[in-house]
Design a protein around this motif. Structure first.
Motif, PDB file in Angstrom:
ATOM      1  N   ARG A 154       0.866  -1.170   0.000  1.00 25.29           N
ATOM      2  CA  ARG A 154       0.000   0.000   0.000  1.00 25.29           C
ATOM      3  C   ARG A 154       0.904   1.222   0.000  1.00 25.29           C
ATOM      4  NH1 ARG A 154      -2.321  -3.535   3.760  1.00 25.29           N
ATOM      5  NH2 ARG A 154      -4.489  -4.150   3.329  1.00 25.29           N
ATOM      6  N   MET A 155       0.657   2.140  -0.910  1.00 27.25           N
ATOM      7  CA  MET A 155       1.467   3.351  -1.004  1.00 27.25           C
ATOM      8  C   MET A 155       0.586   4.575  -0.766  1.00 27.25           C
ATOM      9  SD  MET A 155       4.152   2.635  -4.118  1.00 27.25           S
ATOM     10  CE  MET A 155       2.921   2.280  -5.372  1.00 27.25           C
ATOM     11  N   SER A 156       1.128   5.557  -0.078  1.00 29.14           N
ATOM     12  CA  SER A 156       0.418   6.818   0.180  1.00 29.14           C
ATOM     13  C   SER A 156       1.396   7.981  -0.001  1.00 29.14           C
ATOM     14  CB  SER A 156      -0.169   6.824   1.593  1.00 29.14           C
ATOM     15  OG  SER A 156       0.855   6.625   2.564  1.00 29.14           O
ATOM     16  N   GLY A 157       0.820   9.171  -0.122  1.00 36.21           N
ATOM     17  CA  GLY A 157       1.648  10.348  -0.348  1.00 36.21           C
ATOM     18  C   GLY A 157       2.165  10.461  -1.758  1.00 36.21           C
ATOM     19  N   LEU A 158       1.550   9.763  -2.701  1.00 34.00           N
ATOM     20  CA  LEU A 158       2.036   9.751  -4.080  1.00 34.00           C
ATOM     21  C   LEU A 158       1.764  11.074  -4.778  1.00 34.00           C
ATOM     22  CD1 LEU A 158       0.772   6.202  -5.093  1.00 34.00           C
ATOM     23  CD2 LEU A 158       3.155   6.871  -4.740  1.00 34.00           C
ATOM     24  N   PRO A 159       2.601  11.423  -5.756  1.00 38.21           N
ATOM     25  CA  PRO A 159       2.358  12.650  -6.525  1.00 38.21           C
ATOM     26  C   PRO A 159       1.154  12.512  -7.438  1.00 38.21           C
ATOM     27  CG  PRO A 159       4.174  11.423  -7.476  1.00 38.21           C
ATOM     28  CD  PRO A 159       3.818  10.723  -6.201  1.00 38.21           C
ATOM     29  N   SER A 160       0.497  13.627  -7.681  1.00 36.10           N
ATOM     30  CA  SER A 160      -0.614  13.604  -8.623  1.00 36.10           C
ATOM     31  C   SER A 160      -0.083  13.317 -10.014  1.00 36.10           C
ATOM     32  CB  SER A 160      -1.349  14.945  -8.619  1.00 36.10           C
ATOM     33  OG  SER A 160      -0.462  15.989  -8.969  1.00 36.10           O
ATOM     34  N   GLY A 161      -0.847  12.596 -10.793  1.00 40.49           N
ATOM     35  CA  GLY A 161      -0.419  12.277 -12.145  1.00 40.49           C
ATOM     36  C   GLY A 161       0.423  11.032 -12.255  1.00 40.49           C
ATOM     37  N   GLY A 162       0.722  10.371 -11.132  1.00 44.81           N
ATOM     38  CA  GLY A 162       1.480   9.118 -11.204  1.00 44.81           C
ATOM     39  C   GLY A 162       0.629   7.987 -11.757  1.00 44.81           C
ATOM     40  N   GLY A 169       5.671  15.248  -0.675  1.00 42.53           N
ATOM     41  CA  GLY A 169       6.834  15.368   0.184  1.00 42.53           C
ATOM     42  C   GLY A 169       7.623  14.083   0.214  1.00 42.53           C
ATOM     43  N   GLU A 170       6.972  12.995   0.561  1.00 47.72           N
ATOM     44  CA  GLU A 170       7.574  11.674   0.551  1.00 47.72           C
ATOM     45  C   GLU A 170       6.473  10.643   0.368  1.00 47.72           C
ATOM     46  OE1 GLU A 170       9.486  11.381   4.350  1.00 47.72           O
ATOM     47  OE2 GLU A 170       7.629  10.873   5.400  1.00 47.72           O
ATOM     48  N   ILE A 171       6.829   9.496  -0.169  1.00 48.72           N
ATOM     49  CA  ILE A 171       5.851   8.427  -0.303  1.00 48.72           C
ATOM     50  C   ILE A 171       6.119   7.386   0.778  1.00 48.72           C
ATOM     51  CG2 ILE A 171       5.643   8.821  -2.773  1.00 48.72           C
ATOM     52  CD1 ILE A 171       7.203   6.233  -3.224  1.00 48.72           C
ATOM     53  N   THR A 172       5.060   6.741   1.219  1.00 50.84           N
ATOM     54  CA  THR A 172       5.170   5.691   2.234  1.00 50.84           C
ATOM     55  C   THR A 172       4.709   4.372   1.637  1.00 50.84           C
ATOM     56  OG1 THR A 172       4.784   7.265   4.032  1.00 50.84           O
ATOM     57  CG2 THR A 172       4.411   4.925   4.515  1.00 50.84           C
ATOM     58  N   ILE A 173       5.500   3.339   1.839  1.00 48.67           N
ATOM     59  CA  ILE A 173       5.172   1.993   1.353  1.00 48.67           C
ATOM     60  C   ILE A 173       4.969   1.087   2.563  1.00 48.67           C
ATOM     61  CG2 ILE A 173       5.972   0.009   0.004  1.00 48.67           C
ATOM     62  CD1 ILE A 173       7.735   1.941  -1.586  1.00 48.67           C
ATOM     63  N   GLU A 174       3.791   0.497   2.659  1.00 52.99           N
ATOM     64  CA  GLU A 174       3.488  -0.464   3.727  1.00 52.99           C
ATOM     65  C   GLU A 174       3.441  -1.857   3.104  1.00 52.99           C
ATOM     66  OE1 GLU A 174       0.435   0.897   6.656  1.00 52.99           O
ATOM     67  OE2 GLU A 174       0.079   2.409   5.097  1.00 52.99           O
ATOM     68  N   ILE A 219      10.131   7.146   1.131  1.00 51.24           N
ATOM     69  CA  ILE A 219      11.076   7.479   0.060  1.00 51.24           C
ATOM     70  C   ILE A 219      10.825   8.912  -0.364  1.00 51.24           C
ATOM     71  CG2 ILE A 219      11.845   6.941  -2.284  1.00 51.24           C
ATOM     72  CD1 ILE A 219      10.804   4.111  -1.892  1.00 51.24           C
ATOM     73  N   ARG A 220      11.896   9.678  -0.492  1.00 50.73           N
ATOM     74  CA  ARG A 220      11.796  11.042  -1.020  1.00 50.73           C
ATOM     75  C   ARG A 220      13.069  11.355  -1.798  1.00 50.73           C
ATOM     76  NH1 ARG A 220      15.303  14.034   1.766  1.00 50.73           N
ATOM     77  NH2 ARG A 220      15.752  13.487   3.936  1.00 50.73           N
ATOM     78  N   PRO A 221      12.972  12.242  -2.789  1.00 43.23           N
ATOM     79  CA  PRO A 221      14.179  12.670  -3.492  1.00 43.23           C
ATOM     80  C   PRO A 221      15.107  13.432  -2.553  1.00 43.23           C
ATOM     81  CG  PRO A 221      12.214  13.216  -4.745  1.00 43.23           C
ATOM     82  CD  PRO A 221      11.763  12.815  -3.377  1.00 43.23           C
ATOM     83  N   GLY A 222      16.405  13.317  -2.776  1.00 40.56           N
ATOM     84  CA  GLY A 222      17.368  14.072  -1.991  1.00 40.56           C
ATOM     85  C   GLY A 222      18.129  13.211  -1.013  1.00 40.56           C
ATOM     86  N   TRP A 273       8.186  19.863   4.012  1.00 41.83           N
ATOM     87  CA  TRP A 273       8.180  19.930   2.554  1.00 41.83           C
ATOM     88  C   TRP A 273       7.110  20.919   2.118  1.00 41.83           C
ATOM     89  CZ3 TRP A 273       4.981  19.047  -1.662  1.00 41.83           C
ATOM     90  CH2 TRP A 273       3.707  18.568  -1.376  1.00 41.83           C
ATOM     91  N   PHE A 274       7.350  21.577   1.011  1.00 41.81           N
ATOM     92  CA  PHE A 274       6.373  22.520   0.476  1.00 41.81           C
ATOM     93  C   PHE A 274       6.748  22.818  -0.970  1.00 41.81           C
ATOM     94  CE2 PHE A 274       9.810  25.073   2.113  1.00 41.81           C
ATOM     95  CZ  PHE A 274       9.969  26.075   1.170  1.00 41.81           C
ATOM     96  N   ARG A 275       5.803  23.441  -1.672  1.00 43.05           N
ATOM     97  CA  ARG A 275       6.022  23.892  -3.042  1.00 43.05           C
ATOM     98  C   ARG A 275       5.882  25.408  -3.094  1.00 43.05           C
ATOM     99  NH1 ARG A 275       2.470  21.131  -7.395  1.00 43.05           N
ATOM    100  NH2 ARG A 275       4.134  21.920  -8.731  1.00 43.05           N
TER     101      ARG A 275
END
Length: 525
Positions: free
Chosen positions: A134-142, A190-195, A236-239, A295-297
């Motif tokens: 299960r993944m959460s925090g995913l970017p829109s458009g993925g 900001g970051e994605i979470t994988i359970e 997981i997050r970039p950087g 995290w922010f835009r």
């Protein structure tokens, strides 16, 4: 297979020789502040560059992972889902596969960044199990770019809605299951979470389910592996693990977007958008307060004052930008740093003190406090009280020049007697002004002076002229007028003599004499 670090569900630090995440912020091509289009559409904005390194965290332990791929191939080509001995599996990751392992890795492909899952091994006589992520925090458009399996009547299940996604897998020996979710280069997360859940801990496991997955491995493209706890979530997050990461997207004209992750708490982040106009102004820096948001835009769109607001800017605009964000719940102030080229002041005959900064708030442009710094060929202006919303503009304050208090001394003179003409030049505007003040007599300009008047001040101009013919004449300086009386017999014809000038009557007489001489000459011939 790489070297495994067995640490009872803890991440082992990796010494990765990854290039530090950086952003090349090239200056935008110059464009005028006036006539510039409004906000660029989302389709005009480039997606951020794929990350050179990702920070993967489990149980408070962070490791930096280098993604596979080099932007040349898509994640579908990398995974290469297809047949082998009549069974569907991943053909492109054969050297990574093991029947008793599930692999987690990042991929930098031609269509963006992806998180990749690979379970089991193709061609193995042993294996088979079930798994769910299960993944959460995913970017829109993925999207799920790879679905292993994806044939009709498959048992595997892939879903994606908003910022969440899920995959359920069942596989047998001699094959793989897995998938790839693409879109990690997109900025809106900001970051994605994988359970994870494996073997009999997976939701669809039964008593008859094979349970052959012994290890969940995180792989880095440098060949290192880290054993993950199979029953704990991963983020997981970039950087990098310790530093803030900034991903920037921009188009070729007027838009700048930045996504910041792992930002220091209760701090601010500074950007260098390098947005410029052809009027000698540029936005060199923006500092964004983001409170304790990690995290922010933040986005900026170069525009013009008319497009950005319903009220006209009370200055001659040099550059206007409209912010978007920051998208932090408790965002603080935003500080802007503009620069204006020194030669711009010479071109328009203005001074540094004529520059003002404005922000559009509550239906009007409000003047901002700022500090001024001289830096080589430019002068920098930094706002002190801007907030996180509302267009911001840098402009030159306008002067408002008028001529008053015209006086003649004396008001009655004899022919050829000098008269002193004095007037007051006032500047009711907020910017320095230079005015060419003209003395008009007999319907023509007979003298002029350049006068520079600071805002709120006055200057006095004085002219001296003499008129040779008696009469009453209008004397004007700007819009102010007075009558001058030249005493004596005869009517005035508007002639004057001053500063060695030849009176117009003499010039007219000379012209007539030449014409008569020419006619006589023609007849004699």
């Amino acid at each position: 297979m790489g070297d495994d670090s067995h640490a009872e569900g803890r991440l082992v630090s990796l010494a990765l020789a990854a290039t530090a995440v950086g952003v090349a912020l090239a200056a935008l091509p110059a464009a005028g502040a006036a006539g510039v289009p409004g906000a660029a559409s989302a389709s005009d904005v480039q997606t951020p560059p794929d990350a050179d390194v990702y920070a993967v965290t489990q149980g408070g332990n962070c490791v930096e992972v280098t993604p596979f791929g080099d932007d040349a191939r898509s994640v579908s080509d990398f995974y290469e889902y297809g047949l082998h001995t009549g069974l569907y599996s991943s053909q492109g990751t054969r050297e990574l596969q093991s029947y008793d392992e599930s692999q987690l890795l990042l991929y930098d492909g031609s269509e963006g960044g992806s998180v990749v899952f690979i379970h089991g091994a193709a061609g193995s006589e042993t294996g088979g199990s079930v798994a769910t992520v299960r993944m959460s925090g995913l970017p829109s458009g993925g999207e799920w770019a790879v679905r292993d399996d994806n044939y009709t009547n498959r048992m595997d299940n892939f879903t994606h809605e908003g910022s969440t996604a899920r995959a359920d897998w069942w596989w047998e020996r001699n094959r793989t299951d897995g998938g790839a979710f693409r879109g990690l280069e997109r900025g809106a997360y900001g970051e994605i979470t994988i359970e994870p859940a494996f073997n009999r801990d997976a939701p669809y496991a039964t008593l008859d389910t094979s349970a052959t997955i012994d290890d969940w491995l995180l792989r880095s493209a440098d060949g290192r592996t880290v054993r993950l706890a199979m029953d704990r979530p991963v983020t997981i997050r970039p950087g990098r693990c310790d530093d803030a990461s900034v991903q920037v997207a921009r188009n070729d004209t007027e838009r700048y977007d930045a996504t910041v992750r792992n930002a220091p708490a209760a701090d601010e982040t500074t950007f260098d958008p390098s947005i410029a106009s052809d009027r000698g102004a540029a936005l060199d820096g923006v500092s964004v307060g983001h409170g304790d948001a990690d995290w922010f835009r933040f986005g900026l769109n170069r525009t013009n004052a008319t497009a950005a607001a319903d009220a006209p800017l009370p200055a001659d605009p040099l550059l206007t930008v409209a912010p978007e964000g920051p998208t932090a719940d408790n965002a603080g102030d935003v500080a802007y740093a503009f620069s204006v080229a020194r030669d711009r002041f010479e071109e328009v005959d203005r001074s540094v003190g004529d520059v003002a900064l404005f922000q559009y708030r509550d239906g009007e442009w409000r003047r901002l406090d700022h500090r001024t710094e001289r830096d080589g060929d430019a002068v920098r202006f930094r706002t002190a009280d801007a907030n996180e919303s509302g267009p911001v503009a840098v402009g030159l304050l306008r002067p408002s020049i008028r001529v008053t208090n015209l006086s003649l001394s004396p008001t009655e003179v004899d022919p050829h007697e000098d008269v002193s003409v004095t007037a007051t030049v006032a500047n009711d505007g907020e910017g320095n002004g230079t005015r060419e003040v003209r003395l008009s007599m007999f319907g023509q300009t007979v003298d002029r002076q350049q006068v520079r008047v600071p805002p709120g001040e006055t200057r006095t101009v004085t002219f001296s002229r003499a008129v040779e013919s008696p009469g009453t004449y209008d004397v004007a300086v700007g819009d102010a007028e007075q009558e001058l009386v030249v005493e004596g017999d005869g009517g005035g014809d508007g002639t004057f003599a001053a500063d060695g000038a030849v009176p117009p009557t003499l010039l007219v007489g000379a012209v007539l004499s030449l014409l008569v001489a020419a006619v006589v000459g023609l007849r004699a011939g």
